[in-house]
Design an enzyme around this catalytic site. Structure first.
Site, short mmCIF file in Angstrom:
data_model
loop_
_atom_site.label_atom_id
_atom_site.label_comp_id
_atom_site.label_asym_id
_atom_site.label_seq_id
_atom_site.Cartn_x
_atom_site.Cartn_y
_atom_site.Cartn_z
N LYS A 62 9.48 5.41 32.63
CA LYS A 62 8.92 6.70 33.24
C LYS A 62 9.32 7.70 32.78
O LYS A 62 10.59 7.76 32.41
CB LYS A 62 9.25 6.81 34.96
CG LYS A 62 8.78 5.46 35.65
CD LYS A 62 9.32 5.82 37.03
CE LYS A 62 9.23 4.65 37.94
NZ LYS A 62 10.45 3.60 37.62
N HIS B 80 6.85 10.21 35.96
CA HIS B 80 7.67 10.04 37.04
C HIS B 80 7.42 10.96 38.48
O HIS B 80 7.42 10.44 39.49
CB HIS B 80 9.07 9.98 36.53
CG HIS B 80 10.28 9.25 37.49
ND1 HIS B 80 11.16 8.71 37.04
CD2 HIS B 80 9.92 8.73 38.84
CE1 HIS B 80 12.17 7.98 38.13
NE2 HIS B 80 11.30 7.96 39.18
N ASP C 277 11.04 -2.70 36.40
CA ASP C 277 10.81 -1.36 36.56
C ASP C 277 11.97 -0.49 36.20
O ASP C 277 13.12 -0.84 36.96
CB ASP C 277 10.30 -0.95 37.85
CG ASP C 277 9.98 0.56 38.02
OD1 ASP C 277 8.88 0.98 38.05
OD2 ASP C 277 11.07 1.46 38.16
N TYR D 166 17.09 6.82 35.22
CA TYR D 166 18.04 5.74 35.92
C TYR D 166 19.05 5.25 35.07
O TYR D 166 20.37 5.01 35.54
CB TYR D 166 16.91 4.39 36.42
CG TYR D 166 15.90 4.61 37.11
CD1 TYR D 166 15.77 5.48 38.09
CD2 TYR D 166 14.88 3.72 37.13
CE1 TYR D 166 14.54 5.68 38.86
CE2 TYR D 166 13.85 3.72 38.17
CZ TYR D 166 13.85 4.50 38.79
OH TYR D 166 12.71 4.83 39.59
#
Length: 363
Positions: free
Chosen positions: A94, A127, A59, A64
């Site tokens: 996402k 997200h 994931d 990120y």
């Protein structure tokens, strides 16, 4: 129980997603949301170690900043023969809030795929049910940069991602029943997944029941807890109920809950919580929590870059909680999630949205 494609790796059960064309998703995956001081090579090394142990689900997210490292690790795993091809791994990413504009969805996914060096995602998620002014991700954002969320337009663009073959399945994250009610009337493709916080002190029973009725699979992040907490305590790790069960079962609290430790974005108290709590008694309590999440029919995203704890996270499939354990856990007092306002500076005003519109705490 499905094989993970390696003769030495652990076997991990899989779940068939209720919509889309993705292959079955392993019920446990490794999350790559990291603290800012983590080196890129640390993420790549952790993913490689996880693949060696049997993880096949990973994931990431545009926010990120780990998409490229994940892609590099998967490519290296193929070169080393740890997996035969990219087809053997399940990859989720996402769409961030600044990308939640109908005309930006497909280009954003193409950028993500370029970062990953992949031709498709197995799963692409919205997200947050929050829209911000287009631009690079900023946390916290200015309140005046919040925009009304176009549920119809954004979801239709997500469906286009699946039709183009850029994503095998599509879904959402942090959506409440209210947000899903705004999305489903326009959906010709039902979200395959809703990724939300689930753990023994945030059981999300109302939301999980709703998703089951609508044919949406629930995936848990922060199964060791996190969103609404101030960093001074952790109600999962400090739960006397879980500690009692862990002692009786000879398991760790970590294996009972699982851990996807998020960015400060989520107000999580510990980004490396699973690594911080490593003594025997806490490990037993953790294993109890992970097992409880798994027994709810919820798949899990965990977060640790420690290889031994990665291995321990896979040790939840050969034992069960008792009916008495489950009853005790069902009676644990619940924590209320905070809304989305923490993603913005406290100063300023929301000029184009009402603060209630950015709340992703189930009412």
């Amino acid at each position: 129980m499905a094989s993970t494609g390696s003769t030495t790796a652990a076997a991990v059960p899989e779940v068939a997603l209720p919509s889309g064309d993705a292959k079955p998703m392993p019920v446990i995956g490794l999350g790559t949301a990291v603290m800012f001081h983590v080196r890129p090579e640390d993420t790549q090394d952790a993913v490689l170690a996880a693949i060696e142990l049997g993880f096949r689900c990973f994931d990431t997210a545009y926010l990120y900043g780990t998409e490229r490292q994940l892609g590099d690790a998967v490519a290296e795993a193929v070169r080393r023969g740890l997996v035969r091809s990219r087809e053997e791994v399940f990859v989720t990413s996402k769409l961030w809030c600044t990308q939640c504009h109908p005309d930006l969805v497909v280009p954003s996914l193409r950028e993500t795929l370029q970062n990953l060096q992949m031709e498709y995602l197995d799963l692409y998620l919205i997200h947050q049910p929050i829209c911000q002014k287009p631009g690079p991700p900023v946390f916290p954002a200015k309140r005046e940069d919040a925009r009304p969320f176009d549920f119809k337009g954004v979801w239709q663009a997500m469906e286009e991602c699946q039709r183009l073959g850029l994503a095998r399945a599509i879904g959402v994250s942090n959506f409440t029943t209210k947000h899903l009610d705004k999305t489903l009337p326009f959906a010709t493709i039902t979200p395959a997944v809703n990724q939300v916080e689930v753990n023994p002190v945030c059981q999300q029973q109302k939301l999980r029941t709703y998703c089951a009725e609508k044919g949406i699979h629930v995936q848990a992040f922060s199964p060791l807890g996190g969103q609404s907490w101030n960093g001074e305590a952790n109600a999962v790790l400090e739960s006397e109920v879980l500690a009692e069960i862990a002692k009786a079962r000879g398991k760790s609290v970590a294996q009972v809950v699982f851990s996807h430790n998020q960015l400060p974005l989520y107000g999580m108290l510990h980004l490396c919580i699973c690594d911080a709590y490593s003594h025997r008694s806490t490990l037993l309590l953790l294993q109890v929590s992970l097992r409880w999440v798994y027994e709810q029919g919820v798949s899990i995203v965990v977060k640790t870059y420690n290889k031994e704890r990665l291995r321990q996270n896979l040790e939840l499939f050969d034992w069960e909680l008792t009916d008495e354990d489950r009853l005790k856990i069902s009676q644990i007092p619940q924590k209320k999630l905070q809304g989305g306002a923490f993603m913005f500076y406290p100063e300023g005003e929301f000029t184009s949205v009402d603060i209630s519109e950015i709340n992703f705490a189930e009412e």
